[in-house]
Enzyme design. Structure first.
Site, PDB file in Angstrom:
ATOM      1  N   GLU A  44      -8.039  17.410 -35.466  1.00  0.00           N
ATOM      2  CA  GLU A  44      -9.289  16.699 -35.149  1.00  0.00           C
ATOM      3  C   GLU A  44      -9.054  15.636 -34.075  1.00  0.00           C
ATOM      4  O   GLU A  44      -9.810  15.500 -33.121  1.00  0.00           O
ATOM      5  CB  GLU A  44      -9.862  16.024 -36.399  1.00  0.00           C
ATOM      6  CG  GLU A  44     -10.433  17.001 -37.407  1.00  0.00           C
ATOM      7  CD  GLU A  44     -10.871  16.275 -38.673  1.00  0.00           C
ATOM      8  OE1 GLU A  44     -11.892  15.582 -38.642  1.00  0.00           O
ATOM      9  OE2 GLU A  44     -10.168  16.417 -39.703  1.00  0.00           O
ATOM     10  N   SER A 103      -8.575  11.415 -48.331  1.00  0.00           N
ATOM     11  CA  SER A 103      -9.776  10.599 -48.278  1.00  0.00           C
ATOM     12  C   SER A 103      -9.616   9.434 -49.237  1.00  0.00           C
ATOM     13  O   SER A 103      -9.026   9.583 -50.310  1.00  0.00           O
ATOM     14  CB  SER A 103     -10.988  11.440 -48.666  1.00  0.00           C
ATOM     15  OG  SER A 103     -12.032  10.605 -49.130  1.00  0.00           O
ATOM     16  N   HIS A 120     -19.028  35.237 -30.763  1.00  0.00           N
ATOM     17  CA  HIS A 120     -20.163  34.466 -31.329  1.00  0.00           C
ATOM     18  C   HIS A 120     -19.827  33.930 -32.721  1.00  0.00           C
ATOM     19  O   HIS A 120     -20.723  33.674 -33.516  1.00  0.00           O
ATOM     20  CB  HIS A 120     -21.437  35.320 -31.404  1.00  0.00           C
ATOM     21  CG  HIS A 120     -21.730  36.089 -30.159  1.00  0.00           C
ATOM     22  ND1 HIS A 120     -22.521  35.604 -29.138  1.00  0.00           N
ATOM     23  CD2 HIS A 120     -21.305  37.314 -29.745  1.00  0.00           C
ATOM     24  CE1 HIS A 120     -22.594  36.494 -28.170  1.00  0.00           C
ATOM     25  NE2 HIS A 120     -21.857  37.543 -28.505  1.00  0.00           N
ATOM     26  N   ASN A 133       0.810  -1.218   0.000  1.00  0.00           N
ATOM     27  CA  ASN A 133       0.000   0.000   0.000  1.00  0.00           C
ATOM     28  C   ASN A 133       0.845   1.270   0.000  1.00  0.00           C
ATOM     29  O   ASN A 133       0.566   2.211  -0.741  1.00  0.00           O
ATOM     30  CB  ASN A 133      -0.965  -0.005   1.194  1.00  0.00           C
ATOM     31  CG  ASN A 133      -1.955  -1.160   1.115  1.00  0.00           C
ATOM     32  OD1 ASN A 133      -2.041  -1.830   0.075  1.00  0.00           O
ATOM     33  ND2 ASN A 133      -2.683  -1.403   2.192  1.00  0.00           N
ATOM     34  N   TYR A 155      -6.542   2.021   2.396  1.00  0.00           N
ATOM     35  CA  TYR A 155      -6.447   1.458   1.050  1.00  0.00           C
ATOM     36  C   TYR A 155      -7.660   0.581   0.730  1.00  0.00           C
ATOM     37  O   TYR A 155      -8.164  -0.145   1.581  1.00  0.00           O
ATOM     38  CB  TYR A 155      -5.160   0.624   0.900  1.00  0.00           C
ATOM     39  CG  TYR A 155      -5.045   0.001  -0.483  1.00  0.00           C
ATOM     40  CD1 TYR A 155      -4.508   0.730  -1.540  1.00  0.00           C
ATOM     41  CD2 TYR A 155      -5.510  -1.294  -0.737  1.00  0.00           C
ATOM     42  CE1 TYR A 155      -4.436   0.174  -2.815  1.00  0.00           C
ATOM     43  CE2 TYR A 155      -5.444  -1.853  -2.006  1.00  0.00           C
ATOM     44  CZ  TYR A 155      -4.904  -1.115  -3.045  1.00  0.00           C
ATOM     45  OH  TYR A 155      -4.843  -1.650  -4.305  1.00  0.00           O
ATOM     46  N   LYS A 203      -9.487  15.744 -51.258  1.00  0.00           N
ATOM     47  CA  LYS A 203      -9.491  16.055 -49.830  1.00  0.00           C
ATOM     48  C   LYS A 203      -8.115  16.109 -49.184  1.00  0.00           C
ATOM     49  O   LYS A 203      -7.239  15.314 -49.456  1.00  0.00           O
ATOM     50  CB  LYS A 203     -10.323  15.015 -49.061  1.00  0.00           C
ATOM     51  CG  LYS A 203     -11.805  15.084 -49.292  1.00  0.00           C
ATOM     52  CD  LYS A 203     -12.450  16.378 -48.793  1.00  0.00           C
ATOM     53  CE  LYS A 203     -12.549  16.427 -47.291  1.00  0.00           C
ATOM     54  NZ  LYS A 203     -13.605  15.538 -46.796  1.00  0.00           N
ATOM     55  N   ASN A 219      -7.392  16.508 -45.198  1.00  0.00           N
ATOM     56  CA  ASN A 219      -8.104  16.670 -43.929  1.00  0.00           C
ATOM     57  C   ASN A 219      -7.179  17.008 -42.773  1.00  0.00           C
ATOM     58  O   ASN A 219      -6.090  16.432 -42.657  1.00  0.00           O
ATOM     59  CB  ASN A 219      -8.866  15.375 -43.603  1.00  0.00           C
ATOM     60  CG  ASN A 219      -9.925  15.052 -44.641  1.00  0.00           C
ATOM     61  OD1 ASN A 219     -10.555  15.958 -45.183  1.00  0.00           O
ATOM     62  ND2 ASN A 219     -10.100  13.771 -44.932  1.00  0.00           N
TER      63      ASN A 219
HETATM   64  N1  ARG Z   1      -1.706  -3.475  -7.430  1.00  0.00           N
HETATM   65  C1  ARG Z   1      -2.165  -2.725  -6.292  1.00  0.00           C
HETATM   66  C2  ARG Z   1      -2.605  -1.334  -6.738  1.00  0.00           C
HETATM   67  O1  ARG Z   1      -2.248  -0.934  -7.808  1.00  0.00           O
HETATM   68  C3  ARG Z   1      -1.047  -2.583  -5.304  1.00  0.00           C
HETATM   69  C4  ARG Z   1      -1.486  -2.494  -3.889  1.00  0.00           C
HETATM   70  C5  ARG Z   1      -2.186  -3.710  -3.486  1.00  0.00           C
HETATM   71  N2  ARG Z   1      -2.393  -3.773  -2.068  1.00  0.00           N
HETATM   72  C6  ARG Z   1      -3.188  -4.680  -1.569  1.00  0.00           C
HETATM   73  N3  ARG Z   1      -3.300  -4.705  -0.296  1.00  0.00           N
HETATM   74  N4  ARG Z   1      -3.868  -5.508  -2.311  1.00  0.00           N
HETATM   75  O2  ARG Z   1      -3.326  -0.656  -6.050  1.00  0.00           O
END
Ligand code: ARG
Length: 462
Positions: free
Chosen positions: A291, A278, A157, A111, A318, A284, A286
């Site tokens: 775009e 085209s 406008h 995490n 998380y 054409k 383009n």
């Molecule tokens: N692959 C996960 C992500 O991108 C990484 C973290 C995962 N953590 C966990 N406790 N499953 O978020």
């Protein structure tokens, strides 16, 4: 079973489809260099704090370098069974160096690891983005200098309003792109705090030094709250917002180029190398690049909405939802960078039909406001002047002439205060030259702004 680093408490294997569905390697593998840099910094700190032996550290550093080499040579095979970039790399490291590899994950979690990697990765992408924006600005400045005196109709406008210089029009985009670059730089400052050491959510029981890892990874310092650190994706939302606004600017510019290149406007021609033909209509040519750039804004804005929506209901800290954070931002950065590059490469080759622009600016009564201003200078209240010029325009439309072609009797028939001397002075050149104050369209102002911008951009390079 045993292949999964978290497999210990599980009795049956992951469903086959879930394994693929759950994996993020196809998206996050590109953060391999940041993942390895983060691991090295973490391992060094663990060793300095006496949590890892020097011997283990040496093996980890050597092993990670080998893994890096394998990834860069294309030898490394990312596997979805190992879910993500983090576990793929750690598992390969462990295959190489054994127990030392297994010790690397002490005092951290995926995490804080993913939060760190993503910030590191986006930090360098943000620097590149700012660089690309600055480059496009300098292309625009060169063009603006060349066209400081080129007169075109200015629109409101999409109706002819007042003459402006093309240089001034282009400088409007220089301003927009400056704000874009500043937004990216601003977001970068806020994201440059290191989450590493926040571990899963609450911090760790080990005596770590978060200042050390933060410093060695080039962060301004460690984040201050572990729960926030692993659940904060503000930096992605901010960067997506900055990217979306920049994409909107490019899209508006695209729209103008597309109009200007139409046979009806015929103001500019874009280089062949940036246009396509085209398959059925041989005549054409383009404007595909503007775009496509206009179209890209849709997916980039979509990405902003996606990350905002993903985050809005998440409890701390998380949640797996957050794995969806990278898809949109990576896509947005890839595409926005491409848009900026295409524009920077295409615009120097744009040819400008100055005559056509001048003719367009000279018709459609674009000098009407200046005639009203001339009356005001002669003592006529502005509202009366407006009325007199309105009548004059009506007269000219019927007579099929321009304002400056009105003779003395036509003038005095409309109002005694209107004279042929006043209308004779009406020219688009006088109109633009007269708007000679900061922010005005006068050629002198354009040259001044170009010079000031060039100095500003040079100082940013130092
Ligand atoms: N692959 C996960 C992500 O991108 C990484 C973290 C995962 N953590 C966990 N406790 N499953 O978020």
């Amino acid at each position: 079973m045993s292949e999964k680093p978290w497999g210990g408490r599980f009795e049956s294997p992951t469903d086959e489809f879930v394994e693929a569905f759950n994996a993020s390697t196809d998206v996050d593998a590109r953060m391999y260099a940041e993942d390895i840099a983060g691991s090295k910094a973490h391992a060094r700190m663990l060793c300095e704090q006496g949590i890892l032996t020097q011997e283990d550290l040496n093996s980890i550093l050597r092993g990670l370098d080998e893994v890096l080499g394998e990834i860069e040579s294309g030898e490394f095979k990312f596997t979805i069974a190992l879910e993500d970039v983090h576990m793929n790399i750690e598992s390969q490291l462990t295959k190489k160096i054994g127990d030392a590899g297994k010790r690397l994950h002490t005092a951290r979690s995926r995490n804080d690891q993913v939060a760190t990697d993503t910030r590191l990765y986006l930090r360098s992408r943000t620097d590149t983005m700012i660089h690309r924006i600055r480059r496009l600005q300098s292309v625009l400045l060169t063009l603006a200098g060349t066209h400081a005196d080129t007169i075109m109709p200015g629109f409101t406008h999409l109706q002819t309003a007042q003459p402006v210089t093309l240089g001034h029009h282009l400088l409007a985009y220089v301003e927009m792109f400056d704000r874009d670059a500043c937004r990216f730089a601003d977001a970068r400052t806020r994201m440059n705090q290191c989450p590493l050491g926040s571990a899963a959510l609450a911090g760790t029981t080990f005596n770590i030094d978060r200042f050390k890892t933060a410093e060695s990874l080039g962060f301004d310092g460690p984040t201050r709250n572990s729960l926030d650190s692993v659940s904060d994706r503000d930096f992605i939302m901010e960067l997506m917002a900055a990217a979306s606004i920049c994409a909107v600017h490019l899209s508006r510019f695209s729209e103008e180029l597309i109009q200007w290149m139409s046979a009806q406007f015929n103001f500019v021609d874009l280089p062949d190398a940036f246009c396509t033909g085209s398959s059925i209509m041989p005549q054409k040519k383009n404007p595909d690049m503007p775009e496509l750039v206009r179209g890209k804004s849709g997916r980039i804005i979509g990405g902003l909405v996606a990350i905002l929506t993903t985050m809005k209901g998440l409890p701390l800290a998380y949640n797996k939802d957050m794995q969806e954070d990278k898809t949109a931002i990576f896509d947005a950065f890839d595409n926005l960078e491409g848009c900026l590059r295409v524009f920077g490469d295409m615009l120097p080759g744009m040819s400008v039909n100055s005559e056509v622009m001048h003719t367009a600016a000279s018709s459609g009564f674009a000098t009407a406001t200046d005639l009203a201003d001339a009356l005001v200078r002669a003592g006529v209240p502005f509202r009366d002047a407006h009325e007199i010029v309105g009548k004059s325009v009506g007269h000219c439309i019927k007579a099929g002439i321009e304002l400056h072609e009105m003779d003395e009797s036509a003038c005095s028939n409309i109002d005694a205060r209107l004279s042929a001397d006043m209308v004779r002075l009406l020219s688009v050149e006088n109109c633009v030259a007269a708007r000679n104050h900061i922010g005005g369209t006068a050629p002198d102002q354009v040259r001044k702004q170009v010079a000031e911008w060039n100095t500003r951009l040079e100082s940013q390079h130092d």
